[in-house]
Design a protein around this motif. Sequence first.
Motif, PDB file in Angstrom:
ATOM      1  N   ASN A 191       0.847  -1.152  -0.100  1.00 44.18           N
ATOM      2  CA  ASN A 191       0.219   0.024  -0.006  1.00 44.18           C
ATOM      3  C   ASN A 191       0.967   1.362   0.013  1.00 44.18           C
ATOM      4  O   ASN A 191       2.073   1.057   0.419  1.00 44.18           O
ATOM      5  CB  ASN A 191      -0.988  -0.029   1.192  1.00 44.18           C
ATOM      6  CG  ASN A 191      -0.483   0.052   2.668  1.00 44.18           C
ATOM      7  OD1 ASN A 191       0.008   1.240   2.810  1.00 44.18           O
ATOM      8  ND2 ASN A 191      -0.258  -0.928   3.445  1.00 44.18           N
ATOM      9  N   VAL A 192       0.277   2.390  -0.481  1.00 40.40           N
ATOM     10  CA  VAL A 192       0.871   3.740  -0.650  1.00 40.40           C
ATOM     11  C   VAL A 192       1.420   4.183   0.500  1.00 40.40           C
ATOM     12  O   VAL A 192       2.375   5.177   0.782  1.00 40.40           O
ATOM     13  CB  VAL A 192       0.097   4.491  -1.314  1.00 40.40           C
ATOM     14  CG1 VAL A 192      -0.112   4.128  -2.809  1.00 40.40           C
ATOM     15  CG2 VAL A 192      -1.276   5.074  -0.619  1.00 40.40           C
TER      16      VAL A 192
ATOM     17  N   THR B 200       4.852   1.817   1.658  1.00 42.53           N
ATOM     18  CA  THR B 200       5.959   1.415   0.801  1.00 42.53           C
ATOM     19  C   THR B 200       7.461   1.787   1.063  1.00 42.53           C
ATOM     20  O   THR B 200       8.347   0.708   1.233  1.00 42.53           O
ATOM     21  CB  THR B 200       5.698   1.832  -0.558  1.00 42.53           C
ATOM     22  OG1 THR B 200       4.203   1.732  -0.952  1.00 42.53           O
ATOM     23  CG2 THR B 200       6.551   1.413  -1.654  1.00 42.53           C
TER      24      THR B 200
END
Length: 271
Positions: A25-26, A29
């Motif tokens: 997921n952002v 990361t």
Amino acid sequence: MNIQEFSSLLEKVRVSNPLVHNITNVVVTNFTANGLLAIGASPVMAYAHEEAAEMAKIAGALVLNMGTLTEKEVKSMLIAGKSANQHGVPVIFDPVGVGATAYRTDTAKRILEELDITIIRGNAAEIANAAGQKWSIKGVDAVEAAGNTSELAKSAAKELGAVTVITGKQDIVSDGRSTFAIKNGHPLLTKVTGAGCLLTSIIGAFAAIEKDPVKAAVTSLVVYGSAAEIAAEKSDGKGPGTFQIEFLNSLYNISAADVESYGSFEKTTSK
Ligand code: ATP
Ligand code: TZP
Ligand code: MG
Ligand code: MG
């Protein structure tokens, strides 16, 4: 399984530098890539549909994390997961927030049905919801574990056909037959976003070099939790910012002697 084996697996990760392919997921990361580098693994994030299968094929492990889902990433996960399954690459799944929304629940179900998952890792609510049981969840955070997490891990492992890891104050690993409890960790881990997600990727690093997924998972939890305890001691009560930095330093520096002196696990018997 004994503590000396955990230290030798840690050494094996550092020597073999396994490639860990993450579709994550952002939020987490960068922290995930840095944590994998610190422990001695080689991280790669590769999402394009054009390359996901090829990257999964050459990786030592594939980690799928549904923290910030979109259809594009779900498709990447299925392409990479099928390639990993075809080529004998272990697949580690973090069903972040499953149960919080229908979309997350449906996606976790789809991944679990379409792929052969080696290890699933989540908080108690995520594991319960992934296994079709009800457990309260608030966004991506578990509401305080109220039930018996050993029994939950055991039943989820049987239901899902995957080694199941439940984390929280105490961590549990079960393959449905043998169940282990790991006491290492520190509450400051709950104040660093991605502490759970990075752990899932580090389980990938150990699964890349150790064929027994139960041993790979227990080793990861002991090493990770011990590193957190050392980091808390070194951060002098300053708080999550200093702790996060000290934690990366600890993952990098933790020695066999540290693992042996901090490591705390037991095989539990469940009815
Ligand atoms: P959540 O979103 O519910 O926080 P998570 O996916 O971030 O879940 P955690 O369950 O917090 O994952 O687990 C991440 C790491 O933090 C594990 O190593 C776990 O042992 C540790 N941990 C979590 N809570 C505690 C606690 N209260 N005391 C000690 N260690 C903890
Ligand atoms: N929102 C979507 S994914 C994510 C947040 C805050 C990160 C969750 O990380 P972890 O490791 O489960 O705490
Ligand atoms: Mg957390
Ligand atoms: Mg999580």
